[in-house]
Design an enzyme around this catalytic site. Structure first.
Site, PDB file in Angstrom:
ATOM      1  N   LEU A  30      -4.555  -1.289   2.523  1.00 31.09           N
ATOM      2  CA  LEU A  30      -4.151  -2.267   3.534  1.00 31.09           C
ATOM      3  C   LEU A  30      -4.843  -1.994   4.854  1.00 31.09           C
ATOM      4  O   LEU A  30      -5.229  -2.929   5.573  1.00 31.09           O
ATOM      5  CB  LEU A  30      -2.637  -2.230   3.706  1.00 31.09           C
ATOM      6  CG  LEU A  30      -2.066  -3.100   4.830  1.00 31.09           C
ATOM      7  CD1 LEU A  30      -2.422  -4.563   4.629  1.00 31.09           C
ATOM      8  CD2 LEU A  30      -0.564  -2.903   4.954  1.00 31.09           C
ATOM      9  N   ASP A  59      -4.496  13.560  12.027  1.00 33.57           N
ATOM     10  CA  ASP A  59      -3.259  13.516  11.266  1.00 33.57           C
ATOM     11  C   ASP A  59      -2.190  12.957  12.197  1.00 33.57           C
ATOM     12  O   ASP A  59      -1.866  13.572  13.218  1.00 33.57           O
ATOM     13  CB  ASP A  59      -2.896  14.936  10.809  1.00 33.57           C
ATOM     14  CG  ASP A  59      -1.628  14.986   9.970  1.00 33.57           C
ATOM     15  OD1 ASP A  59      -0.842  14.022   9.994  1.00 33.57           O
ATOM     16  OD2 ASP A  59      -1.416  16.005   9.294  1.00 33.57           O
ATOM     17  N   TYR A  86      10.976   6.587   0.774  1.00 31.51           N
ATOM     18  CA  TYR A  86      10.081   5.658   1.459  1.00 31.51           C
ATOM     19  C   TYR A  86      10.868   4.570   2.171  1.00 31.51           C
ATOM     20  O   TYR A  86      10.614   4.252   3.338  1.00 31.51           O
ATOM     21  CB  TYR A  86       9.119   5.046   0.440  1.00 31.51           C
ATOM     22  CG  TYR A  86       8.275   3.909   0.967  1.00 31.51           C
ATOM     23  CD1 TYR A  86       7.126   4.160   1.714  1.00 31.51           C
ATOM     24  CD2 TYR A  86       8.620   2.577   0.715  1.00 31.51           C
ATOM     25  CE1 TYR A  86       6.350   3.129   2.202  1.00 31.51           C
ATOM     26  CE2 TYR A  86       7.843   1.534   1.187  1.00 31.51           C
ATOM     27  CZ  TYR A  86       6.712   1.810   1.927  1.00 31.51           C
ATOM     28  OH  TYR A  86       5.947   0.769   2.409  1.00 31.51           O
ATOM     29  N   LYS A 113      11.184   3.679   6.290  1.00 31.40           N
ATOM     30  CA  LYS A 113      10.778   2.410   6.872  1.00 31.40           C
ATOM     31  C   LYS A 113      11.943   1.726   7.578  1.00 31.40           C
ATOM     32  O   LYS A 113      11.755   1.023   8.586  1.00 31.40           O
ATOM     33  CB  LYS A 113      10.205   1.502   5.791  1.00 31.40           C
ATOM     34  CG  LYS A 113       8.852   1.975   5.247  1.00 31.40           C
ATOM     35  CD  LYS A 113       7.774   1.991   6.313  1.00 31.40           C
ATOM     36  CE  LYS A 113       6.400   2.247   5.713  1.00 31.40           C
ATOM     37  NZ  LYS A 113       5.327   2.237   6.732  1.00 31.40           N
TER      38      LYS A 113
END
Length: 254
Positions: A17, A61, A160, A164
């Protein structure tokens, strides 16, 4: 400020993406900083293809605040202007493979901590690094990349999804604090994108199920998702902040 006047930082901007986001902004004339952690070769290929006048690749990073601050300083020095759009896209070591995900009886807090550190910690480091330059410019756009999974957990990726969801909270609190400086903070939440490096392990049957469940009858392509970021970077969204735009072909209607 028009898109072609922006300096845009895209974390994880060399592949998947992130590459589509890089291409979308360059297509509209913006100058882009491709941040990468390990994808040095791919970043250099994109710089060579898209042109050094428009793109620079910088390693950092995002979970390391010092590295992020140094990267933003180098970007501003290279282009002679501050970063005015930051897209928090970097994904820390995660693969969308529902057959191989840790379930509740096997997942550990370390799984959660890794994703929280990448999604929320990384975004926080970027926000802190870019806001002084944005304040100096009198405006800024911060765009966080989220997911529709916390609204519709088709596959229960616990770590995950939790990270988010926390990033959405940071999006809204940051929007409240940075608004007086002319800085907007928004989130774009996608479904499973067909196909990126992270979703390459997803079985076709899952993509087919999602496609059949959407009004558009297909899974969203990463190029389609990337184009939506242009809205939040443009003057057309100058009065939009603290919002979460779901871009998933209508799978989630909220």
């Amino acid at each position: 400020m028009r898109i072609n006047e922006h300096i845009v930082l895209i974390t994880g901007g060399a592949r998947g993406l992130g590459e589509c986001l890089t291409r979308a902004f360059v297509r509209e004339g913006a100058r882009v900083v491709i941040n990468y952690r390990q994808s040095e070769e791919r970043a250099h290929q994109l710089v060579s293809e898209l042109g050094e006048d428009h793109v620079i690749g910088l390693q950092a990073d995002v979970t390391d605040a010092e590295q992020v601050t140094d990267m933003v300083a180098k970007a501003s020095e290279h282009f002679g202007a501050p970063v005015t759009v930051a897209v928090n896209n970097a994904l820390v070591d995660f693969s969308f493979n529902g057959d191989d995900r840790p379930a509740l009886d096997t997942i550990t807090w370390e799984h959660f901590n890794q994703q929280l550190n990448g999604a929320v910690g990384g975004a926080l480091n970027v926000i802190r690094a870019v806001t002084p330059g944005m304040a100096e410019a009198g405006m800024g756009r911060i765009i966080n990349i989220g997911t529709n999974l916390f609204q519709n957990p088709v596959v229960p990726y616990h770590d995950y999804t939790a990270a988010k969801a926390a990033l959405l909270s940071l999006t809204r609190t940051a929007a409240k604090e940075l608004g007086p400086q002319g800085i907007t903070v928004n989130m774009i939440s996608g479904g499973l994108l067909r196909t990126t490096d992270a979703s390459s392990a997803t079985p076709d049957a899952v993509f087919d199920l999602i496609a059949a469940s959407t009004p558009l009858g297909r899974a969203t392509a990463p190029e389609e998702f990337a184009d939506s970021a242009l809205f939040f970077a443009s003057d057309w969204s100058r009065s939009v902040t603290g919002q979460n735009l779901v871009v998933d072909g209508g799978l989630v209607m909220d």
